[in-house]
Design an enzyme around this catalytic site. Structure first.
Site, short mmCIF file in Angstrom:
data_model
loop_
_atom_site.label_atom_id
_atom_site.label_comp_id
_atom_site.label_asym_id
_atom_site.label_seq_id
_atom_site.Cartn_x
_atom_site.Cartn_y
_atom_site.Cartn_z
N GLU A 180 -16.89 -14.04 -16.29
CA GLU A 180 -17.45 -14.31 -14.97
C GLU A 180 -18.59 -15.33 -15.06
OE1 GLU A 180 -16.23 -13.07 -12.23
OE2 GLU A 180 -14.87 -11.59 -13.11
N LYS A 185 -16.30 2.41 -18.65
CA LYS A 185 -14.99 2.91 -19.08
C LYS A 185 -15.14 4.07 -20.06
CE LYS A 185 -13.04 -1.67 -18.37
NZ LYS A 185 -12.60 -2.93 -19.03
N GLY A 244 -7.49 -9.29 -3.72
CA GLY A 244 -7.83 -10.29 -4.71
C GLY A 244 -6.79 -10.32 -5.82
N THR A 245 -7.24 -10.58 -7.03
CA THR A 245 -6.31 -10.72 -8.15
C THR A 245 -5.44 -9.49 -8.33
OG1 THR A 245 -7.82 -12.23 -9.30
CG2 THR A 245 -6.14 -11.13 -10.62
N VAL A 246 -6.08 -8.31 -8.44
CA VAL A 246 -5.32 -7.09 -8.67
C VAL A 246 -4.60 -6.64 -7.40
CG1 VAL A 246 -5.45 -4.68 -9.39
CG2 VAL A 246 -6.84 -6.40 -10.54
N ALA A 292 -6.67 -1.71 0.22
CA ALA A 292 -7.94 -2.34 0.57
C ALA A 292 -8.36 -3.26 -0.57
CB ALA A 292 -9.02 -1.28 0.81
#
Length: 428
Positions: free
Chosen positions: A191, A206, A14-16, A11
């Site tokens: 961004e 993280k 995009g980039t990843v 799902a």
């Protein structure tokens, strides 16, 4: 080789997501040989079907929720992003169906990780999230498995490539923050809205994950204090070089006698420490364990290929039948701990004052520090400019944070001080 393939639904393309699809295609034979069975895409979902990806014959869905509900898969790979919304919906759906999940979504894990782990345990699935921290750096596997024989006492690192790129470029070019940020946005390192990166929020997500893994505690994002890099100037970076430091945005967590201390902040890192030399968009993470001592992992912290590598590492574990509780121990074994009192933290500090060049100024500064039991280590002041403000830079010996902050308020109240910047010196 077993004929039963690992059936994967993905799902987000995009980039990843696109990088993961490409990796599964390009490395199909290698992965199958190492896993003992094929890793097969049986579904892909995005708002529009992208061109240029090897998706021929793969059922395509424009609604990831429909795919999560109706597709026949063993593991759902969630690469949509965002703490809630459709990403959380599809992950919950997959786990409720008894399927496993692999994700790179640090915001979702930081906000909902404990709840999702409970669902996974109850329904017989598992959650892989290696790609959520450090891109291609295998820090999750290190904490869950490689360091399982250790009591981890500290984990710290450079966890955001955007901030590290900005700080590195500021040092190398001598340019100031706003100029370098604008360039980073043009180059795609930052961004259009860089708030999550430069204000430390991404690093906090993280760090909250690493805290849970390192100290067997439930996820507690609210327990992470957060400070970004907006106030770091080119002048501070020049003085850091002169003093033998590099300025880095760090996520630092430690087990203390009073609880868990978890913080995100820019810090002066000594040149003798490995993190000082991690440049550009790279990440690095340091752990300290009671038997193994200090370990250091460094690598690319973002990007299609490194992050896809981490996603597929989790898929390989599932293909091989290797599973482990989400945070290293069952959810029932996670023990909540209080956040350590911030005012009790001890650190050395860098202070830069912009002061009026007039008699008595330094005596006032010294008195403000003395009154709060803060001891100066060294002072830099050069030149005179009677009609302007001049920088006075000092480092102070390790002191209690509450005392340092009171001293800062005293300094700000001096009529001769026009500006003040305070940066911690990391004790390593």
């Amino acid at each position: 080789m077993s004929k039963s393939s690992l059936k994967i639904a993905i799902a987000g393309l995009g980039t990843v997501g696109g990088g993961t699809v490409q990796l599964l295609h390009d490395q199909a034979q290698l992965l199958a040989a190492r896993a003992g069975r094929p890793l097969t895409l049986v579904g892909a979902a995005a708002l529009e079907k992208p061109t240029g990806l090897p998706l021929d014959g793969v059922p395509f869905f424009t609604d990831a929720r429909v795919m999560a509900r109706d597709c026949d898969y063993d593991v759902l790979v969630e690469l949509i992003g965002g703490a809630g919304g459709i990403a959380l919906d599809v992950v919950r759906t997959a786990l409720e169906r008894g399927r496993s999940v692999v994700t790179a979504n640090k915001a979702m894990i930081a906000h909902h990780g404990t709840e999702l782990a409970q669902i996974a345990e109850a329904k017989g699935g598992t959650i892989g999230f290696e790609a959520s921290v450090g891109g291609g750096i295998p820090i999750i596997k290190s904490l869950r498995e490689g360091l399982a024989a250790n009591r981890v006492t500290k984990v710290m690192g450079i966890l955001n490539g955007t901030c590290n790129y900005i700080l590195t470029t500021m040092r190398e070019s001598g340019r100031d923050f706003a100029d370098v940020l604008a360039e980073a946005q043009k180059l795609g390192y930052a961004e259009a809205d860089p708030t999550f990166d430069i204000d430390g929020i991404d690093t906090a997500h993280k760090l909250a994950i690493l805290v849970s893994l390192a100290f067997s505690a439930p996820i507690d994002l609210d327990g992470v204090s957060c400070e970004g890099i907006r106030h770091v100037s080119a002048l501070d970076i020049r003085y850091a070089d002169e003093l033998g430091y590099r300025i880095k945005l760090l996520g630092v967590a430690a087990q203390t006698d009073t609880g868990i201390e978890a913080r995100v902040y820019p810090a002066m890192v000594p040149l003798s420490f490995p993190l000082a030399h991690v440049s550009g968009p790279f990440n690095a993470i340091v752990t300290e364990g009671d038997f193994v001592g200090r370990t250091v992992l460094e690598g690319r912290g973002a990007g299609a290929r490194p992050t896809a590598s981490a996603v597929v590492a989790d898929l390989m574990d599932l293909a091989l039948g290797r599973t482990i509780p989400t945070f290293g121990v069952p959810v029932a074994a996670l023990k909540a701990q209080p956040a350590a009192a911030s005012g009790a933290h001890r650190s050395a500090y860098y202070i830069r004052l912009m002061v009026k060049d007039q008699p008595g100024v330094f005596a006032d500064i010294a008195a403000a520090l003395r009154d709060e039991q803060v001891s100066m280590e060294q002072v830099i002041q050069r030149g005179r400019a009677p009609e302007e403000t001049v920088p006075v830079v000092m480092t102070v010996h390790e002191t209690v944070e509450s005392s340092m902050l009171r001293a800062v308020e005293r300094l700000k109240a001096l009529g001769s001080v026009a500006d003040l910047q305070l940066i911690r010196i990391e004790n390593l």
